[in-house]
Design an enzyme around this catalytic site. Structure first.
Site, PDB file in Angstrom:
ATOM      1  N   ARG A   1      34.745  30.216  48.935  1.00 27.17           N
ATOM      2  CA  ARG A   1      35.005  31.480  48.250  1.00 27.17           C
ATOM      3  C   ARG A   1      33.746  31.994  47.553  1.00 27.17           C
ATOM      4  NH1 ARG A   1      39.075  34.578  48.013  1.00 27.17           N
ATOM      5  NH2 ARG A   1      39.699  35.818  46.223  1.00 27.17           N
TER       6      ARG A   1
ATOM      7  N   PHE B   1      31.668  34.026  49.943  1.00 26.87           N
ATOM      8  CA  PHE B   1      32.173  35.391  50.090  1.00 26.87           C
ATOM      9  C   PHE B   1      31.743  36.260  48.911  1.00 26.87           C
ATOM     10  CE2 PHE B   1      35.750  38.205  48.732  1.00 26.87           C
ATOM     11  CZ  PHE B   1      35.559  39.215  49.658  1.00 26.87           C
ATOM     12  N   TYR B   2      31.905  35.751  47.687  1.00 31.70           N
ATOM     13  CA  TYR B   2      31.573  36.551  46.506  1.00 31.70           C
ATOM     14  C   TYR B   2      30.071  36.744  46.314  1.00 31.70           C
ATOM     15  CZ  TYR B   2      36.335  36.946  44.775  1.00 31.70           C
ATOM     16  OH  TYR B   2      37.656  37.287  44.628  1.00 31.70           O
ATOM     17  N   SER B   3      29.263  35.928  46.998  1.00 35.54           N
ATOM     18  CA  SER B   3      27.810  36.122  46.887  1.00 35.54           C
ATOM     19  C   SER B   3      27.367  37.391  47.605  1.00 35.54           C
ATOM     20  CB  SER B   3      27.069  34.913  47.459  1.00 35.54           C
ATOM     21  OG  SER B   3      27.240  34.839  48.873  1.00 35.54           O
TER      22      SER B   3
END
Length: 333
Positions: free
Chosen positions: A78, A81-83
């Protein structure tokens, strides 16, 4: 992870990126092309925004894997993805790329440096060693169970062998069993939940247990609906083919909607969703399904009703442990 596998991953990524650079240097005199994971990319005027995005996503994940493997670090999937939220837009995109690269390199996702958010729990007669920290975890000492982490763990054979493994679909049922003395009554049992569809860590944990205790029965308890049946199938398919015949679906079976005398019609639910009906129909037509499981699922089609596990004990007339599970376990063991 062995040094050979680390070097293989690093060398493959570096070779792939070198090909990219070499092809780009040929511009603009030629219109080079390159195949990445079965997708052909051509540098010409016809390339569109989607191709650019796909290519950038793939290279970004490759560069992240290279850094994680080189430094022997870990990253939550996750977190990847948030990076770059604007690049991936949906987590399933970054997750799919990780799985594609893992298949391409013939390695496990963890060997690429990615771990999932811990989801499953285990309790009972289990001990394991965390290979990264060296810590030994004794689940018998933990009254509420232990989170199954997506990490390098080695299950240790206990002094008293596991008598059976019970996998339950839902966390509420897992906690109910713990709170009502299931592991006191069945002292050498092991209890596992994936809290819905099991994640990679929970499936891997069960797989390792099944190899270590290769003659220990594995039972699965799910809701009486098609989703519960599919979860049971997920656990079964996650095991090595030699161990799959040890899996027993304890219930709740669709035919028990008729035989469980403690149930009232209000505790069962009608199957009204058309998607659910299609899933039932597709399951019955599958060629890879145990005949008994197919027969059970056909009851959904005939009676159009389903039930949650909690209905067995919520009205107080039956005990999930003393009445329902005890009879089931004695019948199978």
């Amino acid at each position: 992870m062995s040094d050979n596998i680390r070097f293989k991953i690093l060398n493959t990524i570096e070779h792939l990126c070198m090909l990219c650079v070499e092809q780009m240097y040929k511009l603009p005199s030629t219109s080079p092309s390159m195949i990445l994971n079965g997708q052909n990319y051509e540098w010409n005027n016809k390339i569109d925004d989607k191709d650019r995005r796909d290519f950038t996503q793939y290279i970004y994940v490759l560069s992240t894997i290279h850094r994680l493997v080189r430094t022997q670090s870990r990253m939550n999937i996750r977190e990847l993805f948030y990076s770059q939220v604007n690049l991936f837009r949906h987590q399933r995109v970054s997750d799919n790329i990780i799985e594609q690269i893992a298949r391409h390199l013939c390695v496990d996702r963890r060997q690429l440096g990615f771990v999932a958010t811990a989801k499953g729990f285990c309790a009972g007669n289990i001990q394991y060693r965390n290979l990264r920290s060296g810590d030994i975890v004794d689940c018998n000492q933990l009254s509420n169970g232990q989170l199954i982490v997506d990490d390098d763990v080695e299950i240790i054979e206990t002094e008293h062998r596991i008598s059976f493994i019970l996998v339950v679909e839902k966390d509420t049922v897992f906690q109910h069993l713990l709170n009502n003395g299931f592991l006191i009554r069945y002292r050498n049992a092991c209890l596992i939940t994936g809290r819905g569809q099991p994640d990679h860590a929970t499936r891997s944990f069960l797989q390792q247990l099944s190899r270590l205790y290769n003659d220990t029965p594995i039972y699965i308890l799910t809701d009486c609906d098609i989703f519960g049946v599919l979860i049971a199938c997920t656990y079964q398919s996650s095991l090595n083919e030699n161990y799959r015949n040890r899996i027993r679906w304890l219930g709740v079976w669709p035919e028990e909607l008729i035989s469980l005398s403690s149930l009232t019609i209000s505790q069962t639910l009608p199957i009204t969703d058309e998607r659910e009906r299609r899933m039932i129909n597709r399951f019955i037509q599958r060629s890879d399904i145990n005949d008994e499981w197919r027969r059970q699922v056909s009851f959904f089609e005939q009676h159009q009703r389903k039930m949650e596990i909690e209905a067995i004990y919520e009205n107080g007339t039956k005990s999930l442990i003393d009445d329902y599970l005890h009879a089931k376990l004695m019948g199978h063991r």
